[in-house]
Design a protein around this motif. Structure first.
Motif, mmCIF file in Angstrom:
data_model
loop_
_atom_site.group_PDB
_atom_site.id
_atom_site.type_symbol
_atom_site.label_atom_id
_atom_site.label_comp_id
_atom_site.label_asym_id
_atom_site.label_seq_id
_atom_site.Cartn_x
_atom_site.Cartn_y
_atom_site.Cartn_z
ATOM 1 N N GLU A 1 0.651 -0.990 0.219
ATOM 2 C CA GLU A 1 -0.123 0.160 -0.089
ATOM 3 C C GLU A 1 1.310 1.363 0.109
ATOM 4 O O GLU A 1 0.328 2.656 -0.160
ATOM 5 C CB GLU A 1 -0.480 0.379 0.545
ATOM 6 N N LEU A 2 2.182 1.172 -0.180
ATOM 7 C CA LEU A 2 3.100 2.038 0.068
ATOM 8 C C LEU A 2 3.025 2.960 -1.236
ATOM 9 O O LEU A 2 3.489 4.050 -1.120
ATOM 10 C CB LEU A 2 4.647 1.822 0.708
ATOM 11 N N GLY A 3 2.353 2.309 -1.905
ATOM 12 C CA GLY A 3 2.646 2.695 -3.579
ATOM 13 C C GLY A 3 4.410 2.911 -4.200
ATOM 14 O O GLY A 3 4.589 2.365 -3.656
ATOM 15 N N GLU A 4 4.016 2.679 -5.513
ATOM 16 C CA GLU A 4 5.544 2.773 -6.225
ATOM 17 C C GLU A 4 6.277 4.439 -6.128
ATOM 18 O O GLU A 4 5.399 5.370 -6.353
ATOM 19 C CB GLU A 4 4.846 2.483 -8.046
ATOM 20 N N PRO A 5 7.182 3.902 -6.106
ATOM 21 C CA PRO A 5 8.083 3.215 -5.514
ATOM 22 C C PRO A 5 8.520 2.560 -4.203
ATOM 23 O O PRO A 5 9.208 1.780 -4.729
ATOM 24 C CB PRO A 5 9.211 3.699 -7.158
ATOM 25 N N ASP A 6 7.826 2.951 -3.711
ATOM 26 C CA ASP A 6 8.120 2.992 -2.437
ATOM 27 C C ASP A 6 8.371 0.853 -2.028
ATOM 28 O O ASP A 6 8.772 1.729 -1.498
ATOM 29 C CB ASP A 6 7.074 3.514 -1.949
ATOM 30 N N ASN A 7 6.884 0.908 -2.343
ATOM 31 C CA ASN A 7 6.759 -0.640 -2.262
ATOM 32 C C ASN A 7 8.030 -1.440 -2.465
ATOM 33 O O ASN A 7 8.487 -2.386 -2.253
ATOM 34 C CB ASN A 7 5.688 -0.819 -2.711
ATOM 35 N N GLU A 8 8.611 -1.137 -3.924
ATOM 36 C CA GLU A 8 9.491 -1.735 -4.464
ATOM 37 C C GLU A 8 10.772 -1.269 -3.965
ATOM 38 O O GLU A 8 11.309 -2.651 -3.806
ATOM 39 C CB GLU A 8 9.873 -1.092 -5.855
ATOM 40 N N ILE A 9 11.190 -0.408 -3.393
ATOM 41 C CA ILE A 9 11.839 -0.177 -2.536
ATOM 42 C C ILE A 9 12.588 -1.059 -1.647
ATOM 43 O O ILE A 9 13.280 -1.832 -0.839
ATOM 44 C CB ILE A 9 12.313 1.732 -2.274
ATOM 45 N N PHE A 10 11.208 -1.227 -0.642
ATOM 46 C CA PHE A 10 11.222 -1.668 0.600
ATOM 47 C C PHE A 10 11.454 -3.341 -0.192
ATOM 48 O O PHE A 10 12.454 -3.788 0.892
ATOM 49 C CB PHE A 10 10.206 -2.196 0.603
ATOM 50 N N VAL A 11 10.367 -3.682 -0.821
ATOM 51 C CA VAL A 11 11.438 -5.161 -1.134
ATOM 52 C C VAL A 11 11.836 -4.856 -1.991
ATOM 53 O O VAL A 11 13.131 -6.385 -1.016
ATOM 54 C CB VAL A 11 9.671 -5.364 -2.423
ATOM 55 N N ARG A 12 13.188 -4.616 -2.150
ATOM 56 C CA ARG A 12 14.575 -4.865 -3.337
ATOM 57 C C ARG A 12 15.635 -4.231 -1.540
ATOM 58 O O ARG A 12 16.814 -5.290 -1.564
ATOM 59 C CB ARG A 12 14.913 -3.762 -4.079
ATOM 60 N N TYR A 13 14.879 -3.487 -0.359
ATOM 61 C CA TYR A 13 16.331 -3.609 0.453
ATOM 62 C C TYR A 13 15.728 -4.475 1.475
ATOM 63 O O TYR A 13 16.844 -5.569 1.816
ATOM 64 C CB TYR A 13 15.179 -2.507 1.186
ATOM 65 N N TYR A 14 14.259 -4.863 2.030
ATOM 66 C CA TYR A 14 14.757 -5.863 3.035
ATOM 67 C C TYR A 14 14.307 -7.280 2.891
ATOM 68 O O TYR A 14 14.436 -7.657 3.339
ATOM 69 C CB TYR A 14 13.405 -5.134 3.652
ATOM 70 N N ARG A 15 13.418 -7.156 1.942
ATOM 71 C CA ARG A 15 13.376 -8.821 1.187
ATOM 72 C C ARG A 15 14.906 -9.415 -0.085
ATOM 73 O O ARG A 15 14.835 -10.379 0.655
ATOM 74 C CB ARG A 15 12.178 -9.446 0.502
ATOM 75 N N TYR A 16 14.728 -8.603 -0.604
ATOM 76 C CA TYR A 16 15.924 -9.522 -1.687
ATOM 77 C C TYR A 16 17.624 -8.873 -1.123
ATOM 78 O O TYR A 16 19.166 -8.934 -1.342
ATOM 79 C CB TYR A 16 16.544 -8.446 -2.764
ATOM 80 N N GLY A 17 17.780 -7.618 0.354
ATOM 81 C CA GLY A 17 19.041 -7.334 0.395
ATOM 82 C C GLY A 17 19.927 -6.621 0.000
ATOM 83 O O GLY A 17 20.968 -6.335 -0.132
ATOM 84 N N GLU A 18 19.106 -6.056 -1.425
ATOM 85 C CA GLU A 18 20.294 -4.649 -1.946
ATOM 86 C C GLU A 18 20.632 -3.450 -1.458
ATOM 87 O O GLU A 18 20.082 -2.798 -0.348
ATOM 88 C CB GLU A 18 18.923 -5.442 -3.829
ATOM 89 N N LYS A 19 21.760 -3.437 -1.413
ATOM 90 C CA LYS A 19 22.356 -2.386 -1.263
ATOM 91 C C LYS A 19 22.097 -0.615 -1.307
ATOM 92 O O LYS A 19 20.923 -1.025 -3.250
ATOM 93 C CB LYS A 19 23.841 -2.145 -1.673
ATOM 94 N N LEU A 20 21.450 0.684 -0.810
ATOM 95 C CA LEU A 20 21.072 1.341 -1.694
ATOM 96 C C LEU A 20 20.973 2.220 -2.802
ATOM 97 O O LEU A 20 20.143 2.745 -3.455
ATOM 98 C CB LEU A 20 20.915 2.395 -0.251
ATOM 99 N N ARG A 21 22.362 1.739 -2.968
ATOM 100 C CA ARG A 21 22.567 2.371 -4.576
ATOM 101 C C ARG A 21 22.673 2.029 -5.412
ATOM 102 O O ARG A 21 21.685 2.231 -6.605
ATOM 103 C CB ARG A 21 24.444 2.807 -5.159
ATOM 104 N N ASP A 22 22.272 0.388 -6.029
ATOM 105 C CA ASP A 22 21.794 -0.918 -6.427
ATOM 106 C C ASP A 22 20.498 -0.101 -6.718
ATOM 107 O O ASP A 22 19.479 -0.202 -7.784
ATOM 108 C CB ASP A 22 21.845 -1.926 -5.934
#
Length: 179
Positions: free
Chosen positions: A124-145
């Motif tokens: 419900e955070l909406g795009e791109p916020d939810n994608e950022i959350f998924v990438r950071y917290y679920r996939y452990g991606e670095k902020l720069r990536d």
């Protein structure tokens, strides 16, 4: 845009590294798109299979993608949506009411309910916020990536994560008050 053009050129040349890069770059996005379309109604195996099908389609149809008409990202989103809808149609066609198993109350744990609730709140955070959350917290991606993949400034990514956490904390505290 230049990076996407380079990636598409490599995909058209059937460079194995290009599809690996595309999978790494776009898998969190495809997961987010699928969740926005299907919610929790698709099983994990279905989602994994659809994600694989999306990248197979990207590999096979790279020659048909025209960056003047759209992006790789839009192609992937449309493909994911189509595969998800196709999966729903297959279910309707082959599932009888007698084959549907409902979970008993004991099989649903508080953790599962909280996980589903939290996941929905993130979506419900909406795009791109939810994608950022998924990438950071679920996939452990670095902020720069994440910044590069989403096309969002690094400081904006940090801000979105911070504000998103605050919004989620508020949602969770409101939920605890209701319970």
């Amino acid at each position: 845009m230049a990076d996407e053009a380079r990636l598409l050129k490599q995909l058209k040349n059937k460079n194995d590294k290009a599809i690996e890069s595309a999978i790494e770059l776009y898998t969190p996005y495809v997961s987010t798109v699928l969740y926005n379309i299907a919610g929790a109604s698709l099983m994990r195996e279905d989602i994994e299979e659809i994600i694989s099908d999306v990248f197979i389609s990207l590999w096979q149809n790279a020659d048909k993608i025209d960056l003047q008409k759209g992006t790789i990202r839009s192609y992937i989103a449309a493909t994911a949506r189509n595969y998800a809808l196709k999966r729903f149609m297959q279910r309707k066609e082959y599932t009888s009411i007698d084959d549907i198993e409902l979970p008993d109350e004991k099989s649903i744990t508080e953790d599962t309910v909280m996980y589903d609730f939290l996941w929905k709140a993130v979506m419900e955070l909406g795009e791109p916020d939810n994608e950022i959350f998924v990438r950071y917290y679920r996939y452990g991606e670095k902020l720069r990536d994440i910044a590069v993949a989403t096309g969002v400034n690094l400081s904006t990514v940090k801000t979105k994560l911070s504000r998103g956490r605050q919004r989620l904390k508020k949602i969770l505290s409101e939920t605890e008050e209701v319970l």
